[in-house]
Design a protein around this motif. Structure first.
Motif, PDB file in Angstrom:
ATOM      1  N   ASP A  74     -73.007 -22.235-111.886  1.00 32.10           N
ATOM      2  CA  ASP A  74     -73.982 -21.653-110.967  1.00 32.10           C
ATOM      3  C   ASP A  74     -74.847 -22.808-110.457  1.00 32.10           C
ATOM      4  N   PHE A  75     -74.790 -23.094-109.151  1.00 28.52           N
ATOM      5  CA  PHE A  75     -75.542 -24.224-108.610  1.00 28.52           C
ATOM      6  C   PHE A  75     -77.043 -23.949-108.656  1.00 28.52           C
ATOM      7  N   GLN A  76     -77.790 -24.944-109.161  1.00 27.26           N
ATOM      8  CA  GLN A  76     -79.239 -24.846-109.270  1.00 27.26           C
ATOM      9  C   GLN A  76     -79.937 -25.531-108.092  1.00 27.26           C
ATOM     10  N   PHE A  77     -79.418 -26.680-107.689  1.00 29.20           N
ATOM     11  CA  PHE A  77     -80.001 -27.450-106.593  1.00 29.20           C
ATOM     12  C   PHE A  77     -78.896 -28.044-105.739  1.00 29.20           C
ATOM     13  N   GLY A  78     -79.184 -28.177-104.458  1.00 31.83           N
ATOM     14  CA  GLY A  78     -78.245 -28.781-103.519  1.00 31.83           C
ATOM     15  C   GLY A  78     -78.754 -28.564-102.104  1.00 31.83           C
ATOM     16  N   GLY A  79     -78.034 -29.110-101.146  1.00 36.44           N
ATOM     17  CA  GLY A  79     -78.430 -28.988 -99.751  1.00 36.44           C
ATOM     18  C   GLY A  79     -78.057 -27.639 -99.169  1.00 36.44           C
ATOM     19  N   PRO A  80     -78.394 -27.413 -97.892  1.00 35.38           N
ATOM     20  CA  PRO A  80     -78.122 -26.121 -97.248  1.00 35.38           C
ATOM     21  C   PRO A  80     -76.642 -25.794 -97.136  1.00 35.38           C
ATOM     22  N   GLU A  81     -75.788 -26.809 -97.202  1.00 38.26           N
ATOM     23  CA  GLU A  81     -74.360 -26.571 -97.120  1.00 38.26           C
ATOM     24  C   GLU A  81     -73.715 -26.448 -98.504  1.00 38.26           C
ATOM     25  N   SER A  82     -74.505 -26.581 -99.545  1.00 33.11           N
ATOM     26  CA  SER A  82     -73.954 -26.508-100.903  1.00 33.11           C
ATOM     27  C   SER A  82     -73.518 -25.079-101.232  1.00 33.11           C
ATOM     28  N   PRO A  83     -72.478 -24.923-102.044  1.00 29.91           N
ATOM     29  CA  PRO A  83     -72.068 -23.583-102.462  1.00 29.91           C
ATOM     30  C   PRO A  83     -73.032 -23.018-103.502  1.00 29.91           C
ATOM     31  N   GLU A  84     -72.877 -21.744-103.796  1.00 34.52           N
ATOM     32  CA  GLU A  84     -73.697 -21.115-104.834  1.00 34.52           C
ATOM     33  C   GLU A  84     -73.007 -21.152-106.199  1.00 34.52           C
ATOM     34  N   TYR A  85     -71.673 -21.138-106.190  1.00 32.91           N
ATOM     35  CA  TYR A  85     -70.907 -21.131-107.436  1.00 32.91           C
ATOM     36  C   TYR A  85     -69.666 -21.999-107.269  1.00 32.91           C
ATOM     37  N   MET A  86     -69.118 -22.417-108.415  1.00 30.60           N
ATOM     38  CA  MET A  86     -67.791 -23.029-108.400  1.00 30.60           C
ATOM     39  C   MET A  86     -67.101 -22.697-109.709  1.00 30.60           C
ATOM     40  N   VAL A  87     -65.770 -22.687-109.655  1.00 32.56           N
ATOM     41  CA  VAL A  87     -64.956 -22.477-110.845  1.00 32.56           C
ATOM     42  C   VAL A  87     -63.979 -23.641-110.950  1.00 32.56           C
ATOM     43  N   VAL A  88     -63.848 -24.188-112.157  1.00 33.21           N
ATOM     44  CA  VAL A  88     -63.060 -25.402-112.381  1.00 33.21           C
ATOM     45  C   VAL A  88     -61.921 -25.094-113.353  1.00 33.21           C
ATOM     46  N   LEU A  89     -60.704 -25.329-112.896  1.00 34.68           N
ATOM     47  CA  LEU A  89     -59.515 -25.099-113.716  1.00 34.68           C
ATOM     48  C   LEU A  89     -58.942 -26.448-114.138  1.00 34.68           C
ATOM     49  N   PRO A  90     -59.023 -26.803-115.423  1.00 34.97           N
ATOM     50  CA  PRO A  90     -58.488 -28.099-115.864  1.00 34.97           C
ATOM     51  C   PRO A  90     -56.984 -28.030-116.086  1.00 34.97           C
ATOM     52  N   PHE A  91     -56.304 -29.165-115.867  1.00 29.68           N
ATOM     53  CA  PHE A  91     -54.881 -29.253-116.216  1.00 29.68           C
ATOM     54  C   PHE A  91     -54.525 -30.700-116.507  1.00 29.68           C
ATOM     55  N   THR A  92     -53.396 -30.901-117.185  1.00 30.64           N
ATOM     56  CA  THR A  92     -53.020 -32.239-117.649  1.00 30.64           C
ATOM     57  C   THR A  92     -52.054 -32.938-116.705  1.00 30.64           C
TER      58      THR A  92
END
Length: 245
Positions: A175-193
Motif C-alpha cells: 500500500d503506497f504511503q507517499f509518492g507523486g501524483p502519478e504514483s499508484p495506490e497499490y502494487m503486488v509483487v510475484l517473486p520467481f527464480t
C-alpha cells in the motif's frame, strides 16, 4: 535507513536497508524505492558508477544492505533501488558510514541519471507471502484505484481463497504511503527464480475464488473490482546482484 539522508541529499539513489521486498514476521514494514531512469547511452557508465560507490561504501565499513533491480520492459534503462525498514523512526537515524563516498556519487553516478522517482510503500502482511531467498526476478503489477477500502476487500477475499487452497498467498502486496501524483495506490509483487517459472500452468486467482464461493458471489466481487480499479500495468524486474549488497 542510516545512509538515506546522504543519498537523498544528492537526489540520486534512495534508501539502503536490510532485505528487498520482504514481509517479515507477519508485521507490516516500509518499502523504500527509488526508480532511477538512466540517460540514453549512459547505462554502462551508470553501472560502473554504482559499483564504484558500493566498493567505496564497503571499504568504509558500511553495514547496510540494498537491492538494485533492472526493469526488463518499457522505455529506456530503468533501475529500482529498494530497501526495507521496520518503522518511520529509521529515517531519523544518522550514519557516518559512506560519507567519504559522496564525491563518487557526484562524479560517477549523477552525471548519468536522467531522473529519480522516490516512493514509500507499506507491506500488507495479511494478504502476502514471505519473500523467498532464491528469488532473482519479480513481476510487479501496479494499481491506481478510486476506492481503497473496496479494493482491499477484493484482494483480502481472493488472497484468503488462494491461501486456503495452496497454503500461502502467491505474492506480496504493498500500500503506497507517499509518492507523486502519478504514483499508484497499490502494487503486488510475484517473486520467481527463473523465467521458465512463468510457463507453469496454474489456476488464476479469479478461478480459485470462483470455485470457492460460486459464480454469483464471485460476479459481485468482480463488479466491485472493476468499479474501483482505474488503471493497472505490469513489468518484470531482474535482481542486479553486482549492484546490490
Amino acid at each position: 535507513m542510516k545512509t538515506t539522508r546522504l543519498i537523498m541529499s544528492t537526489f540520486i539513489i534512495a534508501i539502503f536497508c536490510s532485505n528487498i521486498l520482504t514481509a517479515q514476521n507477519n508485521e507490516a514494514t516500509l518499502l523504500t524505492a527509488s526508480e532511477i531512469t538512466v540517460k540514453s547511452g549512459h547505462n554502462a557508465q551508470f553501472m560502473e558508477g554504482v559499483k564504484l560507490w558500493k566498493e567505496c561504501y564497503l571499504k568504509d565499513k558500511g553495514e547496510n544492505n540494498w537491492s538494485m533491480w533492472r526493469r526488463d520492459q518499457g522505455e529506456g534503462n530503468v533501475y529500482v533501488m529498494t530497501g526495507n525498514m521496520p518503522n518511520w523512526a529509521e529515517l531519523d537515524k544518522e550514519d557516518e558510514r559512506g560519507k567519504d563516498c559522496y564525491m563518487t556519487i557526484v562524479n560517477f553516478i549523477w552525471p548519468h541519471v536522467e531522473k529519480v522517482d522516490q516512493t514509500i510503500a507499506k507491506t500488507m502482511p495479511d494478504y502476502s507471502r514471505s519473500w523467498p531467498d532464491d528469488a532473482k526476478y519479480c513481476r510487479v503489477t501496479y494499481y491506481k484505484v478510486n476506492k481503497g477500502y473496496a479494493f482491499e476487500q477484493v484482494i483480502s477475499a481472493v488472497s484468503n481463497s488462494i491461501k486456503e487452497k495452496e497454503g500461502t498467498p502467491r505474492a506480496v502486496w504493498y500500500d503506497f504511503q507517499f509518492g507523486g501524483p502519478e504514483s499508484p495506490e497499490y502494487m503486488v509483487v510475484l517473486p520467481f527464480t527463473k523465467y521458465a517459472d512463468l510457463d507453469i500452468s496454474r489456476d488464476s486467482p479469479a478461478k480459485i475464488y470462483t470455485d470457492a464461493v460460486g459464480e454469483e458471489k464471485a460476479d459481485e466481487m468482480w463488479v466491485k473490482w472493476f468499479d474501483t480499479v482505474d488503471d493497472s500495468w505490469s513489468y518484470t524486474f531482474t535482481l542486479m546482484t553486482e549492484l546490490s549488497n
